[in-house]
Design an enzyme around this catalytic site. Structure first.
Site, mmCIF file in Angstrom:
data_model
loop_
_atom_site.group_PDB
_atom_site.id
_atom_site.type_symbol
_atom_site.label_atom_id
_atom_site.label_comp_id
_atom_site.label_asym_id
_atom_site.label_seq_id
_atom_site.Cartn_x
_atom_site.Cartn_y
_atom_site.Cartn_z
ATOM 1 N N PRO A 82 15.344 69.384 3.621
ATOM 2 C CA PRO A 82 14.217 70.016 3.004
ATOM 3 C C PRO A 82 12.996 68.932 2.445
ATOM 4 O O PRO A 82 13.368 67.653 2.714
ATOM 5 C CB PRO A 82 14.900 70.472 1.571
ATOM 6 N N GLU A 83 11.898 69.278 2.539
ATOM 7 C CA GLU A 83 10.774 68.273 2.503
ATOM 8 C C GLU A 83 10.103 68.528 1.031
ATOM 9 O O GLU A 83 10.712 69.132 0.239
ATOM 10 C CB GLU A 83 9.632 68.602 3.570
#
Ligand SMILES: [Zn+2]
Length: 274
Positions: free
Chosen positions: A2-3
């Site tokens: 995830p960013e």
């Protein structure tokens, strides 16, 4: 994955449920998830601590603890945090469970086992390797210009460099470059002032929109309540495979590899040379 938008969503949705709560214990299903100290010491130092805050820096989640220590967590490729998931089939991808008072449990789920957590005195080690937060006032156009100066690397690789800007990863780098009309292989120092300005705006717009959509559920990303994010439905080039066309000009989306990362772009809207 995830960013920044995914980690920010987790922070936003988890904070009201865990701040002020006390850790009553820890179950480690896989000890390798603890980077430091030893699994045994980690377990004993965590138990009894109150969670006094939850923040994000780049792609890191930072739990402030009543002892003054920090519990820092990185979800890497496939990690997610689930609060009280529905009981059902045993989930073989649960690596750790943080037990809280009142019977609540926070599950660290991570199919590929790249995720890590550790205890730290402060964030100095993180600060050494992280550039500015792209959604803060400090991330001005001047800051981005300065950071791209004399950089020969492809702009796609530079956007993924956490030391240059914190929190941007593969998906949002592709989306920001598409939005700014910049080919991913252009070198950082080749961008005109106008292009840097477009990129600066695009990075912020893309990240804010993705936070608004609660992140992108492309690969094993779940929100703490188990729901999916919807940001990937807005993607215009990222993760577009075979047969997808550019929403602007209808040219086929192309995939290349930049520094080992699959990179998607429109060859017409993002020309190689300007
Ligand atoms: Zn196009």
């Amino acid at each position: 994955m995830p960013e920044l938008p995914e980690v920010e969503t987790i922070r936003n949705e988890l904070a009201p449920h865990i701040i002020g709560r006390t850790v009553t214990g820890l179950t480690l299903c896989w000890e390798g998830i603890v980077r430091q100290p030893s699994a045994e010491e980690f377990r004993s130092r965590l138990a009894g601590q109150k969670i006094t805050g939850l923040s994000r820096r780049g792609k890191y989640l930072i739990f402030s603890l009543s002892s003054g220590e920090l519990l820092i967590l990185h979800l890497r490729m496939t990690g997610s945090l689930l609060l009280n998931p529905n009981p059902g089939d045993p989930d073989r991808f649960i690596r750790a469970i943080i037990h809280l008072d009142e019977g609540d449990n926070l599950y660290f789920r991570d199919p590929r086992k790249f995720g890590v957590m550790w205890l730290a005195r402060d964030t100095s080690d993180l600060e050494k390797k992280l550039g500015p937060e792209p959604l803060t006032e400090g991330f001005t156009l001047e800051v981005l210009k300065e950071r791209l100066k004399n950089r020969k690397a492809p702009i796609k690789a530079l956007l993924l460099d956490q030391n240059l800007i914190a929190g941007v990863g593969n998906m949002y780098a592709d989306e920001a470059l598409f939005s700014a009309g910049i080919h991913p292989l252009r070198s950082g120092d080749s961008l005109s002032a106008k292009e840097v300005a477009r990129l600066h705006r695009a990075i912020q717009e893309i990240l804010w929109a993705a936070i608004g959509n609660k992140g992108a559920s492309v690969e094993n990303y779940f929100r703490p309540g188990g729901e999916l994010g919807t940001a990937h439905f807005q993607f215009r080039v990222a993760h577009k495979l075979g047969g997808d066309t550019c929403p602007v000009c209808q040219a086929p989306i192309e995939r290349i590899v930049v520094r080992n990362r699959g990179t998607y772009f429109c060859p017409q809207c993002q020309p190689r040379k300007k």
